[in-house]
Design an enzyme around this catalytic site. Structure first.
Site, PDB file in Angstrom:
ATOM      1  CE  LYS A  56     -27.849 -12.108  48.844  1.00 19.54           C
ATOM      2  NZ  LYS A  56     -29.182 -12.631  48.486  1.00 19.54           N
ATOM      3  CB  SER A 131     -30.949  -9.896  46.363  1.00 22.60           C
ATOM      4  OG  SER A 131     -31.038 -11.100  47.131  1.00 22.60           O
ATOM      5  CB  SER A 155     -32.539 -13.675  45.903  1.00 21.88           C
ATOM      6  OG  SER A 155     -33.410 -12.588  45.917  1.00 21.88           O
TER       7      SER A 155
END
EC number: 6.3.5.7
Length: 453
Positions: A56, A131, A155
């Site tokens: 990420k 997210s 997330s």
């Protein structure tokens, strides 16, 4: 797609070929937008040798651009490896590809990224969640064997549920946050997204453990989970009845069938209720935005990333850099966080939210004193469409079943259990006592094998 477990047996040459295949596939499947490199027409970033794991865009990898999918961090090159990256490399893994995300991990759809939106591999009209939407889409779309994400209020678990992969958030402090771009420091936790539960255990084992570089790291013994997985362990599982009943009808029916299967497989099921989720949402958004307003104050045009060119003096540098650099959702949360910390409202909001957090944590601990695991939905619905007009409040409600787990600092995992009539994924969430990830992974493996057979 081969599993992590299988890839760990590959030779150096086979791993290089695997990376080439994944790189070519990412170019062909460019429209999914799981990787930031897909928006920039670049090859997937790579660091070191080993089994490729996607990362990420808020986790520091030395020499890679780290932007948290924000305009304000464009051009910032990470000067060091995060502790999880050091651990990955030491255990035979190689960071490979930068996953798209909601800007500064604030969102539930990966639509607030500066680079553009990520599509759900199950249905391109649907959001992948957020997210860590890029991390989930990469795994579910066959563009990654596994990925790392971060989970502040769901997330990792929510996008895993929307895309149909496994998403595992360890207990707070079990995995080092050193090198993670902070959103809310008391809630953030790095987690893993994988094709199956065993891979989740393998990847978790590679990154977990005490780290002196992180003051919030739990200095307790860590025993590897993957070698000790026990699919036959019979557990006492508390079903959160009010949360299951409040979910969308298709989600509810799928979970009720799953509960019946757990009973049939010898697990003891008891029924409990948790507080009305409106308390979770209020406490979470006060605490998270308060911490975000402090954490994001460092992006001022002096130290990191992009500085506005339209400046005459110091004040204009701060104002214009932040106004131009942050997206709408990030600005909204900074304003809310600054408001709840202001002198007239600190006691009324922030202190009350911390008291509510302690109460929520105590309620979880009370249930887990008597039970091994908690069972409840991950999301109230399946993945929603991009063109669904949602207010900020409606978007915040997407995390209604995940945020309280972060408030309590517990471990949670999202496991696919069914499909709805449109072939969208439905997942169940299991939650464990703090630092009892072994029981959580045992229960998740039992659930996964039950569904597959």
């Amino acid at each position: 797609m081969i599993t992590l477990k299988e890839a760990l047996k590959y030779s150096k040459e086979e791993l290089e070929n695997l990376k080439k295949e994944l790189n070519e596939k990412a170019k062909k499947e460019k429209k999914i937008g799981a990787y930031i490199e897909q928006f920039l027409d670049k090859d997937l970033s790579v660091s070191g040798e080993g089994v490729p794991v996607a990362i990420k865009d808020n986790i520091s990898v030395k020499g890679w651009e780290l932007t948290s999918a924000s305009k304000i961090l464009q051009g910032y090159i990470a000067p060091y490896d995060a502790s999880v990256i050091v651990n990955l490399k030491a255990n035979g893994f190689s960071p490979f590809g930068r996953c798209n995300m909601d800007e500064f991990a604030m969102g539930s759809s990966t639509a607030s990224s500066y680079y553009g939106k990520t599509l759900n591999p199950l249905n391109f009209e649907r959001v992948p969640g957020g997210s860590s939407g890029g991390s989930a889409a990469a795994v579910a779309g066959g563009l990654a064997l596994a990925s790392l994400g971060s989970d502040t209020g769901g997330s990792v678990r929510q996008p895993a549920a929307f895309c149909g992969c496994v998403g595992f958030k360890p207990s707070y402090g079990r995995v080092s946050r050193y090198g993670l771009a902070s959103y809310s420091s008391s809630l953030d936790q790095i987690g893993v997204l994988t094709q199956n539960v065993e891979d989740a255990a393998i990847l978790y084992d590679a990154i977990a453990g005490y780290d002196k570089m992180d003051s919030t790291s739990a200095n307790i013994e860590f025993i590897k989970t993957a070698p000790n997985l026990n699919v036959n362990k019979k557990l006492k599982i508390a079903v959160i009845e009010n949360y299951v009943n409040d979910a969308d009808s298709e989600v509810k029916n799928a979970l009720l069938k799953t509960i019946d299967m757990l009973k049939a497989n010898g697990h003891e099921i008891v029924y409990k209720n948790l507080l009305d989720s409106k308390f979770d949402i209020a406490a979470y958004y006060i605490i998270a935005t308060a911490e975000a307003s402090a954490n994001l104050s460092r992006y001022d045009g002096v130290r990191y990333g992009k500085r506005s060119e339209n400046i005459q003096n110091l004040k204009e540098m701060y104002v214009n850099t932040r106004s131009e650099g942050f997206g709408e959702e990030v600005k909204r949360r900074i304003l809310l966080g600054t408001f709840v910390l202001s002198s007239g409202y600190y006691d009324a909001y922030y202190i009350k939210a911390q008291k509510a957090r302690a109460f929520i944590k105590a309620k979880y601990e009370e249930i887990l004193q008597d039970c091994d695991l908690i069972f409840m939905p991950v999301t109230p619905t399946t993945a929603f469409k991009f063109d669904t007009q949602k207010s900020p409040m409606q978007t915040y409600l997407e995390d209604v079943y995940t945020i309280s787990v972060n408030l309590a600092g517990l471990g949670g995992i999202s496991v696919p259990v069914a499909k709805d009539k449109e072939e969208l994924n439905i997942s169940a969430q299991l939650i464990c006592k703090a630092y009892d990830e072994q029981t959580l992974l045992d229960g998740a493996l039992s659930l996964e094998q039950m569904i597959k057979h």
